[in-house]
Motif scaffolding. Structure first.
Motif, PDB file in Angstrom:
ATOM      1  N   ASN A 147     -21.289   6.735  -7.589  1.00 10.72           N
ATOM      2  CA  ASN A 147     -20.771   7.669  -8.026  1.00 10.72           C
ATOM      3  C   ASN A 147     -20.222   8.645  -7.173  1.00 10.72           C
ATOM      4  OD1 ASN A 147     -21.304   6.722 -10.517  1.00 10.72           O
ATOM      5  ND2 ASN A 147     -22.892   8.294 -11.275  1.00 10.72           N
ATOM      6  N   ARG A 148     -20.945   8.946  -6.058  1.00  7.50           N
ATOM      7  CA  ARG A 148     -20.596   9.881  -5.117  1.00  7.50           C
ATOM      8  C   ARG A 148     -19.645   9.103  -4.130  1.00  7.50           C
ATOM      9  NH1 ARG A 148     -24.661  13.600  -1.115  1.00  7.50           N
ATOM     10  NH2 ARG A 148     -22.742  14.611   0.166  1.00  7.50           N
ATOM     11  N   LEU A 150     -17.448   7.124  -4.814  1.00 12.50           N
ATOM     12  CA  LEU A 150     -16.277   6.857  -5.429  1.00 12.50           C
ATOM     13  C   LEU A 150     -15.307   8.165  -5.488  1.00 12.50           C
ATOM     14  CD1 LEU A 150     -17.092   4.843  -8.798  1.00 12.50           C
ATOM     15  CD2 LEU A 150     -15.824   3.895  -6.912  1.00 12.50           C
ATOM     16  N   THR A 151     -16.022   9.464  -5.047  1.00 14.13           N
ATOM     17  CA  THR A 151     -15.396  10.700  -4.820  1.00 14.13           C
ATOM     18  C   THR A 151     -14.734  10.675  -3.437  1.00 14.13           C
ATOM     19  OG1 THR A 151     -17.239  11.814  -4.063  1.00 14.13           O
ATOM     20  CG2 THR A 151     -16.957  11.757  -6.509  1.00 14.13           C
ATOM     21  N   HIS A 152     -15.043   9.823  -2.505  1.00 16.35           N
ATOM     22  CA  HIS A 152     -14.368   9.941  -1.436  1.00 16.35           C
ATOM     23  C   HIS A 152     -12.853   9.590  -1.444  1.00 16.35           C
ATOM     24  CE1 HIS A 152     -18.890   9.716   0.404  1.00 16.35           C
ATOM     25  NE2 HIS A 152     -18.383  10.966   0.154  1.00 16.35           N
ATOM     26  N   GLU A 153     -12.244  10.221  -0.493  1.00 18.13           N
ATOM     27  CA  GLU A 153     -10.911   9.939  -0.471  1.00 18.13           C
ATOM     28  C   GLU A 153     -10.444   8.438   0.025  1.00 18.13           C
ATOM     29  OE1 GLU A 153      -7.255  10.780  -1.955  1.00 18.13           O
ATOM     30  OE2 GLU A 153      -8.833  12.237  -2.134  1.00 18.13           O
ATOM     31  N   ILE A 155     -11.823   5.706  -0.460  1.00 21.93           N
ATOM     32  CA  ILE A 155     -12.162   5.025  -1.634  1.00 21.93           C
ATOM     33  C   ILE A 155     -11.356   5.202  -2.956  1.00 21.93           C
ATOM     34  CG2 ILE A 155     -13.962   4.018  -3.110  1.00 21.93           C
ATOM     35  CD1 ILE A 155     -16.002   4.478  -0.736  1.00 21.93           C
ATOM     36  N   LYS A 156     -11.107   6.292  -3.120  1.00 18.26           N
ATOM     37  CA  LYS A 156     -10.228   6.898  -4.262  1.00 18.26           C
ATOM     38  C   LYS A 156      -8.874   6.094  -4.282  1.00 18.26           C
ATOM     39  CE  LYS A 156     -10.366  11.053  -5.889  1.00 18.26           C
ATOM     40  NZ  LYS A 156     -10.317  12.373  -5.604  1.00 18.26           N
ATOM     41  N   SER A 157      -8.262   6.296  -3.022  1.00 17.35           N
ATOM     42  CA  SER A 157      -6.957   5.979  -2.848  1.00 17.35           C
ATOM     43  C   SER A 157      -6.693   4.447  -2.806  1.00 17.35           C
ATOM     44  CB  SER A 157      -6.434   6.602  -1.603  1.00 17.35           C
ATOM     45  OG  SER A 157      -7.049   5.962  -0.342  1.00 17.35           O
ATOM     46  N   ARG A 158      -7.866   3.749  -2.574  1.00 22.92           N
ATOM     47  CA  ARG A 158      -7.498   2.225  -2.685  1.00 22.92           C
ATOM     48  C   ARG A 158      -8.030   1.621  -4.071  1.00 22.92           C
ATOM     49  NH1 ARG A 158      -7.872  -1.146   1.348  1.00 22.92           N
ATOM     50  NH2 ARG A 158      -7.495  -2.507  -0.379  1.00 22.92           N
ATOM     51  N   LEU A 159      -8.838   2.335  -4.897  1.00 22.77           N
ATOM     52  CA  LEU A 159      -9.077   1.841  -6.130  1.00 22.77           C
ATOM     53  C   LEU A 159      -8.041   1.450  -7.117  1.00 22.77           C
ATOM     54  CD1 LEU A 159     -12.147   3.643  -7.289  1.00 22.77           C
ATOM     55  CD2 LEU A 159     -12.152   1.416  -6.292  1.00 22.77           C
ATOM     56  N   ALA A 160      -6.668   2.369  -6.920  1.00 25.66           N
ATOM     57  CA  ALA A 160      -5.686   2.149  -7.827  1.00 25.66           C
ATOM     58  C   ALA A 160      -5.106   0.999  -7.288  1.00 25.66           C
ATOM     59  CB  ALA A 160      -4.796   3.220  -7.596  1.00 25.66           C
TER      60      ALA A 160
END
Length: 226
Positions: A147-148, A150-153, A155-160
């Protein structure tokens, strides 16, 4: 006038964008010689202008009597850092990674003095390629919150756009690097570009959980324009 404290020099010269526990780090750098590291993944045959900020920070630290570690990412380079990337890096061979790492050594030796352990040049392949996956998951993976992460930028920017499990592991490996050097080289800080903040903080947290001790993160402004 510039003070002779490492943190003050880096701050006054515009290197530092963010740091953890700034006052504590500043006092430590004033009272004692510190060892810190900056990682460079050898995914190309040459360092580039963006690396110069980190290299000059290492040079200043060495000038003031501190010990920098130049960490060639012979192990992490095989995985590929998703930070700042819109797609996965091509998978590179061990041979190419090692060749690039040797090229890095020649270049950085013109700026950093590695004689008499004034600086160390390490390759994380020396420990990462020896890890047992099941033991790593049991002993280290348990300390990471998905969960934590997934909050890192980064990782977030790549998930999409899609992110492989291979890349998702990168943060764990970089955190392990920090812990390993803390344990074996008394390395108390990791520095790097601001895009590495999430990865570096993961290492700070891992050291806190495993060793019940404090380590530091210092990140620099990225070179973004001509």
């Amino acid at each position: 006038m510039i003070d002779k404290n490492l943190y003050d020099i880096l701050k006054q010269r515009g290197f530092i964008e963010q740091a953890t526990d700034e006052n504590s780090f500043r006092k430590m750098a004033e009272k004692q010689k510190i060892t810190f590291y900056i990682g460079f993944d050898p995914t190309a045959s040459s360092l580039h202008i963006g690396h110069l900020v980190s290299l000059m920070a290492m040079a200043w630290a060495q000038k003031l009597g501190h010990q920098p570690i130049f960490l060639a990412g012979g192990g992490t380079g095989l995985v590929g850092d998703p930070s700042g990337k819109d797609k996965a890096r091509p998978i590179m061979s061990h041979e190419q990674i090692n060749k690039n790492a040797q090229s890095f050594k020649k270049q950085v030796s013109k700026i950093i003095d590695f004689n008499k352990d004034r600086a160390l040049l390490l390759n994380n392949a020396d420990w990462l390629t020896k890890l047992n996956y099941i033991e790593f998951l049991r002993d280290f993976g348990v300390h990471f919150s998905v969960n934590r992460m997934l909050t890192h930028e980064a990782i977030k920017s790549r998930l999409a756009k899609g992110m492989s499990f291979l890349e998702f592991n990168y943060q764990l490996l970089q955190a392990y690097d920090f812990w390993f050097q803390f344990k074996h080289y008394n390395c108390v800080a990791q520095m790097g570009g601001s895009d590495q903040l999430g990865n570096i903080l993961a290492g700070v947290e891992l050291i806190r959980k495993l060793e019940k001790k404090h380590a530091y993160a210092v990140v620099f402004h990225l070179l973004k324009t001509a």
